[in-house]
Write a protein that holds these residues in place. Structure first.
Motif, PDB file in Angstrom:
ATOM      1  N   MET A   1      45.357  38.249  56.990  1.00 52.35           N
ATOM      2  CA  MET A   1      43.999  38.649  56.569  1.00 52.35           C
ATOM      3  C   MET A   1      43.085  37.430  56.786  1.00 52.35           C
ATOM      4  N   SER A   2      41.964  37.673  57.501  1.00 54.37           N
ATOM      5  CA  SER A   2      41.093  36.530  57.775  1.00 54.37           C
ATOM      6  C   SER A   2      40.371  36.123  56.496  1.00 54.37           C
ATOM      7  N   PRO A   6      34.041  38.138  54.365  1.00 53.10           N
ATOM      8  CA  PRO A   6      33.919  38.382  52.921  1.00 53.10           C
ATOM      9  C   PRO A   6      34.537  39.734  52.561  1.00 53.10           C
ATOM     10  N   ARG A   7      35.246  39.784  51.448  1.00 53.91           N
ATOM     11  CA  ARG A   7      35.979  40.978  51.048  1.00 53.91           C
ATOM     12  C   ARG A   7      35.489  41.455  49.685  1.00 53.91           C
ATOM     13  N   VAL A   8      35.033  42.687  49.635  1.00 53.28           N
ATOM     14  CA  VAL A   8      34.467  43.259  48.408  1.00 53.28           C
ATOM     15  C   VAL A   8      35.399  44.327  47.849  1.00 53.28           C
ATOM     16  N   LEU A   9      35.636  44.250  46.529  1.00 54.84           N
ATOM     17  CA  LEU A   9      36.231  45.401  45.834  1.00 54.84           C
ATOM     18  C   LEU A   9      35.088  46.124  45.145  1.00 54.84           C
ATOM     19  N   SER A  10      34.887  47.397  45.511  1.00 59.09           N
ATOM     20  CA  SER A  10      33.777  48.191  44.963  1.00 59.09           C
ATOM     21  C   SER A  10      34.342  49.264  44.033  1.00 59.09           C
ATOM     22  N   ILE A  11      34.090  49.105  42.741  1.00 58.12           N
ATOM     23  CA  ILE A  11      34.612  50.046  41.735  1.00 58.12           C
ATOM     24  C   ILE A  11      33.433  50.887  41.254  1.00 58.12           C
ATOM     25  N   LEU A  70      47.583  46.643  44.470  1.00 61.86           N
ATOM     26  CA  LEU A  70      46.906  45.577  45.241  1.00 61.86           C
ATOM     27  C   LEU A  70      47.603  44.231  44.994  1.00 61.86           C
ATOM     28  N   ILE A  71      47.938  44.012  43.698  1.00 60.79           N
ATOM     29  CA  ILE A  71      48.571  42.725  43.337  1.00 60.79           C
ATOM     30  C   ILE A  71      49.977  42.629  43.946  1.00 60.79           C
ATOM     31  N   LEU A  72      50.798  43.693  43.793  1.00 59.22           N
ATOM     32  CA  LEU A  72      52.186  43.667  44.296  1.00 59.22           C
ATOM     33  C   LEU A  72      52.213  43.467  45.818  1.00 59.22           C
ATOM     34  N   ASN A  73      51.229  44.055  46.496  1.00 64.25           N
ATOM     35  CA  ASN A  73      51.192  43.922  47.963  1.00 64.25           C
ATOM     36  C   ASN A  73      50.392  42.707  48.408  1.00 64.25           C
ATOM     37  N   GLU A  74      50.020  41.897  47.425  1.00 61.70           N
ATOM     38  CA  GLU A  74      49.303  40.630  47.694  1.00 61.70           C
ATOM     39  C   GLU A  74      48.051  40.858  48.551  1.00 61.70           C
ATOM     40  N   VAL A  75      47.322  41.891  48.233  1.00 51.57           N
ATOM     41  CA  VAL A  75      46.022  42.130  48.882  1.00 51.57           C
ATOM     42  C   VAL A  75      44.920  42.176  47.825  1.00 51.57           C
ATOM     43  N   ASP A  76      45.074  41.317  46.811  1.00 53.19           N
ATOM     44  CA  ASP A  76      44.098  41.303  45.702  1.00 53.19           C
ATOM     45  C   ASP A  76      43.178  40.104  45.769  1.00 53.19           C
ATOM     46  N   TYR A  77      43.044  39.483  46.990  1.00 52.91           N
ATOM     47  CA  TYR A  77      42.083  38.373  47.137  1.00 52.91           C
ATOM     48  C   TYR A  77      40.721  38.957  47.536  1.00 52.91           C
ATOM     49  N   TYR A  78      39.725  38.752  46.689  1.00 49.97           N
ATOM     50  CA  TYR A  78      38.373  39.252  47.007  1.00 49.97           C
ATOM     51  C   TYR A  78      37.362  38.125  46.847  1.00 49.97           C
ATOM     52  N   THR A  79      36.335  38.122  47.694  1.00 49.89           N
ATOM     53  CA  THR A  79      35.233  37.172  47.510  1.00 49.89           C
ATOM     54  C   THR A  79      34.183  37.741  46.563  1.00 49.89           C
ATOM     55  N   HIS A  80      34.136  39.088  46.513  1.00 50.02           N
ATOM     56  CA  HIS A  80      33.124  39.756  45.685  1.00 50.02           C
ATOM     57  C   HIS A  80      33.715  40.982  44.991  1.00 50.02           C
ATOM     58  N   LEU A 102      41.015  39.157  38.757  1.00 51.70           N
ATOM     59  CA  LEU A 102      40.536  38.852  40.123  1.00 51.70           C
ATOM     60  C   LEU A 102      39.979  37.436  40.186  1.00 51.70           C
ATOM     61  N   LYS A 103      39.371  36.986  39.078  1.00 47.86           N
ATOM     62  CA  LYS A 103      38.832  35.609  39.055  1.00 47.86           C
ATOM     63  C   LYS A 103      39.968  34.588  38.955  1.00 47.86           C
TER      64      LYS A 103
END
Ligand SMILES: Nc1ncnc2c1ncn2[C@@H]1O[C@H](COP(=O)(O)OP(=O)(O)O)[C@@H](O)[C@H]1O
Ligand SMILES: Cc1ncc(COP(=O)(O)O)c(C=O)c1O
Length: 262
Positions: A1-2, A6-11, A70-80, A102-103
């Protein structure tokens, strides 16, 4: 993952018909160069201004499961992180825990909170949402984008003139929010809307012509655009506000013209 994109999680909410919540936010963020992961807090047939509200609300345990994935698959890094419509105090309290998680993963995470509660003097979510936004969620935000009514609700102070607006903004800064934006106020004359942005001692005010119509979803789009342009201008408050308003004005004018044709 680059790490550069910037990576946003939108809830936010999802509606089948129309544009509010994630339907308002995700595509514009993608167009502006963001990777967007979306969690739908509700799936309704339409927004709640319609006569019949049909669909379902994401349960806390379902939200928990999505975040765990997201956490188990280690894709929980977000910039926003951006959040909007939520219907229950419990889901908002859970959101506060998610923000902290997330912080922990990215201490530089920027959290944009659109405290969606109502407009024009009327709440369209349960009233017990208010203290959770005011006391728990909003203090965790880096940027908040309430409309006038939502800002008045959270401070208990009226926005009757510019001085009142600046007092309300200061009260929201005092909750620990670095950037406070009133996405719309009635400070203009009847023909204009006024938006005010405040951050690090700077304040900017923009007056715009009021289109003779009521739009839903504009607040969600405003919040998404503010997130994007804050990042793209390196937090230049004046430029960000100008670009957000310019985009929105294009959209509402175009929508109005097209709607009148139907
Ligand atoms: N009737 C309108 N005429 C012109 N612009 C509008 C109108 N309604 C919304 N907007 C645009 O959308 C933005 C956000 O609107 P707002 O009403 O504050 O959002 P919400 O109440 O949905 O949170 C405003 O800053 C403005 O640019
Ligand atoms: C399901 C849903 N999501 C989001 C919103 C927020 O819309 P706005 O962007 O106009 O604040 C609404 C408003 O009615 C709604 O019903």
């Amino acid at each position: 993952m680059s790490e550069d994109i910037p990576r946003v999680l939108s809830i936010q909410s999802h509606v089948v018909h129309g544009y509010v919540g994630n339907k308002s936010a995700v595509f514009p963020l993608q167009v502006l160069g963001f990777e967007v992961d979306a969690i739908n807090t509700v799936q309704f047939s339409t927004h709640t201004g319609y006569k019949h509200i049909k669909g379902n609300v994401l349960k806390n345990e379902e939200m928990e499961e999505l975040i765990e994935g997201l956490i188990l698959n280690e894709v929980d890094y977000y910039t926003h992180l951006i959040t909007g419509y939520s219907r229950s105090p419990e889901s908002l309290k859970q959101l506060a825990e998610i923000i902290k998680k997330l912080k922990q993963k990215n201490p530089q995470l920027i959290y944009v909170c659109d405290p969606v509660m109502g407009d024009n003097g009327k709440m369209y979510v349960p009233e017990d949402i208010l203290p959770v936004y005011r006391d728990i969620v909003v203090p965790l935000a880096d940027i908040i984008t309430p409309n006038q009514f939502e800002a008045e609700l959270m401070t208990g102070m009226p926005v009757k003139d510019l001085d009142g607006a600046l007092k309300v903004i200061e009260a929201l800064h005092q909750k620990g929010v670095k950037t406070v934006v009133l996405s719309s106020t009635e400070l203009g004359d009847g023909d204009n809307i006024v938006a005010i942005a405040s951050s690090k001692g700077e304040q900017y005010i923009i007056k715009m012509p009021k289109v003779d119509a009521t739009f839903t979803g504009t607040g969600d789009l405003f919040a998404a655009l503010f997130l994007a342009w804050s990042y793209k201008t390196n937090n230049n408050l004046k430029l960000t506000l100008e670009r957000v308003i310019a985009t929105l004005q294009n959209i509402v004018q175009d929508t109005y013209q097209k709607a009148r044709v139907l």
